[in-house]
Design an enzyme around this catalytic site. Structure first.
Site, PDB file in Angstrom:
ATOM      1  N   ARG A  83      -0.464  -8.977  13.471  1.00  0.00           N
ATOM      2  CA  ARG A  83      -1.004  -7.957  12.550  1.00  0.00           C
ATOM      3  C   ARG A  83      -1.848  -8.605  11.464  1.00  0.00           C
ATOM      4  O   ARG A  83      -2.876  -8.060  11.052  1.00  0.00           O
ATOM      5  CB  ARG A  83       0.132  -7.122  11.957  1.00  0.00           C
ATOM      6  N   ARG A 138      -9.392   1.148   8.685  1.00  0.00           N
ATOM      7  CA  ARG A 138      -8.945  -0.206   9.011  1.00  0.00           C
ATOM      8  C   ARG A 138     -10.007  -0.973   9.781  1.00  0.00           C
ATOM      9  O   ARG A 138      -9.792  -2.127  10.119  1.00  0.00           O
ATOM     10  CB  ARG A 138      -7.694  -0.116   9.884  1.00  0.00           C
ATOM     11  N   ARG A 191      11.418  -6.821   5.134  1.00  0.00           N
ATOM     12  CA  ARG A 191      11.387  -5.416   5.528  1.00  0.00           C
ATOM     13  C   ARG A 191      11.948  -5.246   6.931  1.00  0.00           C
ATOM     14  O   ARG A 191      12.614  -4.264   7.234  1.00  0.00           O
ATOM     15  CB  ARG A 191       9.933  -4.922   5.469  1.00  0.00           C
ATOM     16  N   ARG A 209      11.616  -1.791  11.711  1.00  0.00           N
ATOM     17  CA  ARG A 209      10.369  -1.326  12.317  1.00  0.00           C
ATOM     18  C   ARG A 209      10.052  -2.216  13.501  1.00  0.00           C
ATOM     19  O   ARG A 209      10.114  -3.434  13.383  1.00  0.00           O
ATOM     20  CB  ARG A 209       9.244  -1.383  11.279  1.00  0.00           C
ATOM     21  N   LYS A 234       0.827  -1.219   0.000  1.00  0.00           N
ATOM     22  CA  LYS A 234       0.000   0.000   0.000  1.00  0.00           C
ATOM     23  C   LYS A 234       0.861   1.269   0.000  1.00  0.00           C
ATOM     24  O   LYS A 234       0.564   2.210  -0.715  1.00  0.00           O
ATOM     25  CB  LYS A 234      -0.930   0.030   1.223  1.00  0.00           C
TER      26      LYS A 234
HETATM   27  P1  ADP Z   1       1.171  -1.990   7.711  1.00  0.00           P
HETATM   28  O1  ADP Z   1       2.430  -2.094   6.935  1.00  0.00           O
HETATM   29  O2  ADP Z   1       0.997  -3.122   8.679  1.00  0.00           O
HETATM   30  O3  ADP Z   1      -0.019  -1.769   6.868  1.00  0.00           O
HETATM   31  P2  ADP Z   1       1.049   0.715   8.877  1.00  0.00           P
HETATM   32  O4  ADP Z   1       2.300   1.481   8.790  1.00  0.00           O
HETATM   33  O5  ADP Z   1      -0.085   1.102   7.996  1.00  0.00           O
HETATM   34  O6  ADP Z   1       1.421  -0.829   8.736  1.00  0.00           O
HETATM   35  O7  ADP Z   1       0.499   0.743  10.401  1.00  0.00           O
HETATM   36  C1  ADP Z   1       1.309   0.374  11.499  1.00  0.00           C
HETATM   37  C2  ADP Z   1       0.475   0.275  12.775  1.00  0.00           C
HETATM   38  O8  ADP Z   1      -0.159   1.536  13.052  1.00  0.00           O
HETATM   39  C3  ADP Z   1      -0.703  -0.717  12.723  1.00  0.00           C
HETATM   40  O9  ADP Z   1      -0.295  -2.032  12.976  1.00  0.00           O
HETATM   41  C4  ADP Z   1      -1.610  -0.132  13.819  1.00  0.00           C
HETATM   42  O10 ADP Z   1      -1.166  -0.445  15.105  1.00  0.00           O
HETATM   43  C5  ADP Z   1      -1.453   1.363  13.621  1.00  0.00           C
HETATM   44  N1  ADP Z   1      -2.479   1.916  12.692  1.00  0.00           N
HETATM   45  C6  ADP Z   1      -2.255   2.457  11.454  1.00  0.00           C
HETATM   46  N2  ADP Z   1      -3.406   2.851  10.879  1.00  0.00           N
HETATM   47  C7  ADP Z   1      -4.395   2.559  11.768  1.00  0.00           C
HETATM   48  C8  ADP Z   1      -5.807   2.711  11.769  1.00  0.00           C
HETATM   49  N3  ADP Z   1      -6.464   3.249  10.716  1.00  0.00           N
HETATM   50  N4  ADP Z   1      -6.499   2.279  12.857  1.00  0.00           N
HETATM   51  C9  ADP Z   1      -5.875   1.748  13.908  1.00  0.00           C
HETATM   52  N5  ADP Z   1      -4.547   1.583  13.980  1.00  0.00           N
HETATM   53  C10 ADP Z   1      -3.797   1.967  12.929  1.00  0.00           C
END
Ligand code: ADP
Length: 192
Positions: free
Chosen positions: A141, A83, A124, A130, A8
């Site tokens: 996750r 989400r 990654r 991270r 994404k």
């Molecule tokens: P990923 O690569 O898993 O899609 P992101 O960078 O988008 O990771 O998000 C990392 C973390 O931030 C998620 O695992 C969650 O804890 C939090 N997070 C991000 N966006 C949201 C959201 N819309 N609602 C709740 N938590 C979120």
């Protein structure tokens, strides 16, 4: 939309550049908040490290504020939001309030099979360090994705806003598929 590791962030950045629109990635916004030690960051840190979701009310407030800024006026790409179905409902209402109803929304669903996701996330984690890319957190996750986020796909499918795109292949090829899916949606909307 898409599970962790679906691409994404990468594809969102390409699309934002191509369309000349800002991209708001909630994961990046949260990581900034954690780094700066803001009240949101303090609440989000442990939740993110455990691979769980930050509570909806905090996320909705964050997006509400971000979308009210001047650079969001002509459109934006969202990455990582909504989400949960409650976040999707809140976003729908927020967009309706600002005159950007469903006719202006497209949702891309990047489809990638689980073993590929796990490989990518482990890769990654070696490169980016991270704190949520540890093996046990990765599994959590993915579990959270299936239970909380997958239903959002149905929410958008019912509304006719969703385009599924195969997220396996090289980055440019996937970007072209996303462009094609968006063009198809636009011409369908034009015809309606
Ligand atoms: P990923 O690569 O898993 O899609 P992101 O960078 O988008 O990771 O998000 C990392 C973390 O931030 C998620 O695992 C969650 O804890 C939090 N997070 C991000 N966006 C949201 C959201 N819309 N609602 C709740 N938590 C979120």
């Amino acid at each position: 939309m898409g599970p962790p590791g679906a691409g994404k962030g990468t594809q969102g950045a390409i699309l934002a550049r191509r369309l000349g629109l800002p991209k708001f990635a909630t994961g990046d916004l949260l990581r900034d908040a954690v780094k700066q030690g803001t009240p949101l960051g303090l609440k989000a840190k442990a939740v993110m490290e455990a691979g769980e979701l930050v509570p909806d009310d905090l996320m909705i407030q964050l997006i509400r504020e971000r979308l009210s800024e001047a650079d969001a006026r002509h459109g934006f790409i969202l990455d990582g939001f909504p989400r949960t179905v409650d976040q999707a409902k809140a976003l729908e209402q927020l967009l309706a309030e600002t005159g950007n109803g469903p006719g202006f929304t497209s949702v891309i669903n990047l489809e990638v099979l689980e073993p590929v996701l796990v490989d990518r996330l482990h890769g990654r984690s070696n490169e980016e360090h991270r704190t949520d890319d540890r093996p046990d957190t990765i599994l959590e996750r993915l579990r959270v994705y299936h239970s909380k986020t997958e239903p959002v796909i149905g929410f958008y499918r019912e509304r006719g806003l969703l385009a599924d795109v195969d997220g396996i292949g090289d980055v440019d090829e996937i970007a072209r598929k996303i462009d094609r899916a968006l063009r198809l949606r636009q011409s369908a909307q034009g015809a309606a």
